[in-house]
Motif scaffolding. Structure first.
Motif, PDB file in Angstrom:
ATOM      1  N   PHE A 257       2.342  12.972  12.296  1.00  0.00           N
ATOM      2  CA  PHE A 257       3.055  11.790  12.193  1.00  0.00           C
ATOM      3  C   PHE A 257       4.784  11.919  12.772  1.00  0.00           C
ATOM      4  CE2 PHE A 257       0.393  12.037   7.933  1.00  0.00           C
ATOM      5  CZ  PHE A 257      -0.745  11.409   8.614  1.00  0.00           C
ATOM      6  N   GLU A 258       4.827  10.587  13.168  1.00  0.00           N
ATOM      7  CA  GLU A 258       6.099  10.305  14.078  1.00  0.00           C
ATOM      8  C   GLU A 258       6.775   9.034  12.969  1.00  0.00           C
ATOM      9  OE1 GLU A 258       6.714  12.118  18.320  1.00  0.00           O
ATOM     10  OE2 GLU A 258       6.673   9.955  18.130  1.00  0.00           O
ATOM     11  N   THR A 259       8.031   9.292  12.813  1.00  0.00           N
ATOM     12  CA  THR A 259       8.678   8.149  11.945  1.00  0.00           C
ATOM     13  C   THR A 259      10.157   7.946  12.465  1.00  0.00           C
ATOM     14  OG1 THR A 259       9.716   9.678  10.455  1.00  0.00           O
ATOM     15  CG2 THR A 259       7.518   9.190   9.837  1.00  0.00           C
ATOM     16  N   GLY A 260      10.791   6.945  11.907  1.00  0.00           N
ATOM     17  CA  GLY A 260      12.070   7.046  12.327  1.00  0.00           C
ATOM     18  C   GLY A 260      13.005   5.632  11.757  1.00  0.00           C
ATOM     19  N   GLN A 261      14.142   5.781  11.420  1.00  0.00           N
ATOM     20  CA  GLN A 261      14.912   4.738  10.834  1.00  0.00           C
ATOM     21  C   GLN A 261      14.975   3.567  11.556  1.00  0.00           C
ATOM     22  OE1 GLN A 261      18.407   5.322   8.695  1.00  0.00           O
ATOM     23  NE2 GLN A 261      17.973   7.342   8.184  1.00  0.00           N
ATOM     24  N   GLY A 262      14.546   2.543  11.281  1.00  0.00           N
ATOM     25  CA  GLY A 262      14.816   1.182  11.825  1.00  0.00           C
ATOM     26  C   GLY A 262      13.517   0.659  12.328  1.00  0.00           C
ATOM     27  N   SER A 263      12.319   1.038  12.371  1.00  0.00           N
ATOM     28  CA  SER A 263      11.098   0.597  12.847  1.00  0.00           C
ATOM     29  C   SER A 263      10.794  -0.731  12.077  1.00  0.00           C
ATOM     30  CB  SER A 263      10.132   1.635  12.733  1.00  0.00           C
ATOM     31  OG  SER A 263       9.601   2.256  11.485  1.00  0.00           O
ATOM     32  N   GLU A 264      10.781  -0.584  10.809  1.00  0.00           N
ATOM     33  CA  GLU A 264      10.543  -1.704  10.069  1.00  0.00           C
ATOM     34  C   GLU A 264      11.568  -2.967  10.322  1.00  0.00           C
ATOM     35  OE1 GLU A 264       9.811   1.968   7.921  1.00  0.00           O
ATOM     36  OE2 GLU A 264      11.725   1.002   8.922  1.00  0.00           O
ATOM     37  N   VAL A 265      12.605  -2.814  10.662  1.00  0.00           N
ATOM     38  CA  VAL A 265      13.759  -4.032  11.218  1.00  0.00           C
ATOM     39  C   VAL A 265      13.237  -4.368  12.256  1.00  0.00           C
ATOM     40  CG1 VAL A 265      16.007  -4.239  11.715  1.00  0.00           C
ATOM     41  CG2 VAL A 265      15.546  -2.783   9.775  1.00  0.00           C
ATOM     42  N   SER A 266      12.778  -3.508  13.409  1.00  0.00           N
ATOM     43  CA  SER A 266      12.499  -3.790  14.782  1.00  0.00           C
ATOM     44  C   SER A 266      11.255  -4.610  14.608  1.00  0.00           C
ATOM     45  CB  SER A 266      12.290  -2.674  15.493  1.00  0.00           C
ATOM     46  OG  SER A 266      11.008  -2.034  15.317  1.00  0.00           O
ATOM     47  N   LEU A 267      10.234  -4.613  13.526  1.00  0.00           N
ATOM     48  CA  LEU A 267       9.034  -5.305  13.363  1.00  0.00           C
ATOM     49  C   LEU A 267       9.195  -6.433  12.491  1.00  0.00           C
ATOM     50  CD1 LEU A 267       6.854  -2.312  13.008  1.00  0.00           C
ATOM     51  CD2 LEU A 267       6.878  -3.953  15.188  1.00  0.00           C
ATOM     52  N   ASP A 268      10.385  -6.533  12.071  1.00  0.00           N
ATOM     53  CA  ASP A 268      10.769  -7.755  10.933  1.00  0.00           C
ATOM     54  C   ASP A 268       9.702  -7.642   9.827  1.00  0.00           C
ATOM     55  OD1 ASP A 268      12.016  -9.988   9.995  1.00  0.00           O
ATOM     56  OD2 ASP A 268      10.656 -11.292  10.995  1.00  0.00           O
ATOM     57  N   SER A 269       9.860  -6.444   9.310  1.00  0.00           N
ATOM     58  CA  SER A 269       8.962  -6.015   8.325  1.00  0.00           C
ATOM     59  C   SER A 269       9.602  -5.150   7.169  1.00  0.00           C
ATOM     60  CB  SER A 269       7.479  -5.406   8.784  1.00  0.00           C
ATOM     61  OG  SER A 269       6.844  -5.810   9.578  1.00  0.00           O
TER      62      SER A 269
ATOM     63  N   GLY B  60       7.436   2.579   6.286  1.00  0.00           N
ATOM     64  CA  GLY B  60       7.593   2.565   5.016  1.00  0.00           C
ATOM     65  C   GLY B  60       7.422   1.257   4.549  1.00  0.00           C
ATOM     66  N   SER B  61       6.474   0.301   4.886  1.00  0.00           N
ATOM     67  CA  SER B  61       6.080  -0.854   4.439  1.00  0.00           C
ATOM     68  C   SER B  61       4.893  -1.146   4.777  1.00  0.00           C
ATOM     69  CB  SER B  61       7.038  -2.095   4.577  1.00  0.00           C
ATOM     70  OG  SER B  61       7.075  -2.501   5.871  1.00  0.00           O
ATOM     71  N   GLN B  62       4.072  -1.747   4.026  1.00  0.00           N
ATOM     72  CA  GLN B  62       2.550  -2.065   4.476  1.00  0.00           C
ATOM     73  C   GLN B  62       2.596  -3.144   5.923  1.00  0.00           C
ATOM     74  OE1 GLN B  62      -0.202  -3.237   1.400  1.00  0.00           O
ATOM     75  NE2 GLN B  62      -1.388  -4.371   2.965  1.00  0.00           N
TER      76      GLN B  62
ATOM     77  N   GLU C 186       0.852  -1.417  -0.130  1.00  0.00           N
ATOM     78  CA  GLU C 186      -0.048   0.059   0.111  1.00  0.00           C
ATOM     79  C   GLU C 186       0.943   1.237   0.253  1.00  0.00           C
ATOM     80  OE1 GLU C 186      -3.953   0.971   2.170  1.00  0.00           O
ATOM     81  OE2 GLU C 186      -2.293   1.186   3.732  1.00  0.00           O
ATOM     82  N   VAL C 187       2.066   1.136   0.626  1.00  0.00           N
ATOM     83  CA  VAL C 187       2.872   2.416   0.827  1.00  0.00           C
ATOM     84  C   VAL C 187       3.535   2.648  -0.760  1.00  0.00           C
ATOM     85  CG1 VAL C 187       4.817   3.350   1.735  1.00  0.00           C
ATOM     86  CG2 VAL C 187       3.678   1.900   3.098  1.00  0.00           C
ATOM     87  N   THR C 188       3.713   1.735  -1.527  1.00  0.00           N
ATOM     88  CA  THR C 188       4.313   1.724  -2.960  1.00  0.00           C
ATOM     89  C   THR C 188       2.962   2.380  -3.649  1.00  0.00           C
ATOM     90  OG1 THR C 188       5.512  -0.018  -2.635  1.00  0.00           O
ATOM     91  CG2 THR C 188       5.233   0.768  -4.794  1.00  0.00           C
ATOM     92  N   ARG C 189       1.882   1.899  -3.446  1.00  0.00           N
ATOM     93  CA  ARG C 189       0.801   2.377  -4.399  1.00  0.00           C
ATOM     94  C   ARG C 189       0.475   3.867  -3.907  1.00  0.00           C
ATOM     95  NH1 ARG C 189      -1.131  -2.731  -3.086  1.00  0.00           N
ATOM     96  NH2 ARG C 189      -2.263  -2.272  -1.401  1.00  0.00           N
ATOM     97  N   ILE C 190       0.540   4.313  -2.714  1.00  0.00           N
ATOM     98  CA  ILE C 190       0.424   5.759  -2.354  1.00  0.00           C
ATOM     99  C   ILE C 190       1.384   6.517  -3.074  1.00  0.00           C
ATOM    100  CG2 ILE C 190       0.480   7.520  -0.321  1.00  0.00           C
ATOM    101  CD1 ILE C 190      -2.241   5.958  -0.354  1.00  0.00           C
TER     102      ILE C 190
END
Length: 453
Positions: A286-298, A250-252, A71-75
């Motif tokens: 919105f809040e973001t930050g490098q590494g959230s996807e890694v920490s969620l294995d996503s 940054g990933s669905q 979905e992120v890519t589509r947006i």
């Protein structure tokens, strides 16, 4: 499309655009943990060479996560201005970097070109930039947004007053809030991270901050950083909300783990425009930050910086009032030390701004990182120079509820002092009325909580 090069008589072959992007990244512990990082400085340099020679169309035609899957890519792709993209699609990434840094390229040109850039293109450009490049490019861009006040005016620097408390004690929150406001922190938003995420507790905190703002006629915004669905329930029940908050990735798959998607965000924004207390039109935070996807294995096999850029591409769809980067909040498993944190902050500010976002920075670190207050202050000074819209304000720089280190109320005042910056226009007038500021400088009453007696 060329995916190989020779450096010092060593041949380097990469497997895909995604592989080149990952290996061209500056060193980050999270990319090593994901087994995506370059194995040596030479391999990283080879990836940067290959990346610099790629055309923007190569990146457009090879999104790091497929359109059909994410979905992120589509947006990101659905929001791109194809007319502008078609004008520049034959540029190389190196040429885009040179265009951004050119003395003849200013804010109007960057604002226009950004509408034709995918997040991967913006990430790729940042990978070719030094720290000075990132600061100089970021300085050129200053994006404004309006909620109850106008953020992003040149010459002004805002702060979120963050009066968190371990048990959401109203007296403790009020004391911290008063202290922050007395030092000029809170013009961006009075935003509380709640310990108790229930609708009842969130509603109570929203009413408390709203009533305090009304009583003292403070021109700002209020927000309680609960999950977006909790805030929506509170808003439907009559809670006074100026800004609707949510953490994004940054990933669905990562956003699914956060419990958020486009449908929920669309509903939240529509609800805020109908029932929220803000003038608007920018009512999302919105809040973001490098590494959230890694920490969620996503992470989907994508490096942290590129995923962060994609988060900004996702964010801009809802035209937020604030986007706040908190790279460093997770810990050494994603950003190992102060050096990696500083680099991430500079990358993220640039990438957010090139996405057209009203971007703030929280140069945060956790106590188990190999970082300290000196690293944080360097990151804060550099990103202030680079033109961040806002920072956090935490009592003593130590968040007693979230257990991490952030900028203090005193840091807030110092960042303004360093570059002669002032609070948001409406808030500065309020501070002058309260005797806290005169001619853009804090008075001796700063820090005196008795002004609210």
């Amino acid at each position: 499309m060329k995916l190989a090069c020779v450096v010092r008589k060593q041949h380097y072959q990469f497997t895909s655009v995604r592989d080149v992007l990952a290996k061209a990244s500056e060193e980050k512990s999270g990319d090593h943990m994901s087994k995506l990082a370059a194995n040596s400085a030479l391999e990283r340099m080879a990836a940067k060479v290959v990346l610099s020679e790629m055309q923007l169309r190569d990146l457009y035609e090879n999104p790091v996560i497929p359109y059909e899957k994410d979905e992120v890519t589509r947006i990101i792709y659905d929001d791109i201005n194809l007319s502008i993209y078609n004008e520049i699609k034959n540029w190389t990434v190196g040429e885009l970097r040179e265009y951004i840094l050119s003395f003849s390229t200013g804010m109007p040109e960057l604002t226009r070109i950004s509408r034709g850039l995918t997040s991967e293109m913006i990430s790729a450009t940042a990978k070719l930039m030094s720290s000075i490049d990132l600061v100089m490019a970021s300085q050129k861009m200053k994006h404004q947004a309006y909620c109850n006040t106008l953020i992003g005016e040149p010459g002004r620097l805002a702060f979120r007053c963050q009066p968190n408390h371990p048990i959401d004690d109203p007296d403790g929150i009020l004391a911290s809030m008063k202290e922050g406001l007395s030092y000029g922190s809170g013009d961006a938003v009075i935003g509380i991270n709640p310990n108790n995420d229930s609708v009842e507790s969130v509603t109570k905190l929203l009413k408390m901050t709203h009533d305090f703002m009304q009583k003292w006629e403070i021109p700002t915004q209020n927000c309680v950083l609960a999950h977006i669905t909790t805030q929506m329930q509170a808003l439907r029940g009559g809670a006074p909300i100026s800004l609707m908050f949510q953490s994004l990735a940054g990933s669905q798959r990562a956003n699914d783990a956060f419990g958020v998607n486009k449908e929920i965000l669309d509903e939240a924004m529509e609800l805020m425009l109908r029932k929220g207390t803000a003038s608007g039109p920018n009512v999302m935070y919105f809040e973001t930050g490098q590494g959230s996807e890694v920490s969620l294995d996503s992470h989907e096999g994508v490096d942290m910086q590129t995923l962060e850029a994609r988060t900004y591409g996702f964010c801009r769809h809802w035209k937020p009032f604030m986007v706040n980067n908190v790279s460093g909040f997770i810990g050494p498993e994603t950003l190992y030390d102060g050096r990696q944190m500083i680099r991430a902050d500079l990358e993220d500010l640039f990438m957010g701004k090139l996405h057209g976002l009203p971007m703030g920075i929280a140069p945060t670190y956790t106590n188990h990182m190999y970082a300290d207050q000196n690293d944080q202050e360097i990151a804060g000074m550099l990103t202030t120079l680079a033109g961040a819209n806002f920072y956090m304000g935490v009592p003593g720089g130590d968040d007693v509820m979230l257990s991490y280190q952030d900028t203090s109320y005193h840091d807030d005042a110092s960042y303004r002092e360093l570059l002669g910056l002032r609070p948001l226009r409406e808030f500065e007038k309020w501070m002058e009325k309260m005797g806290l500021m005169e001619n853009g400088r804090l008075t001796e009453r700063a820090g005196d909580l008795t002004i609210f007696d």
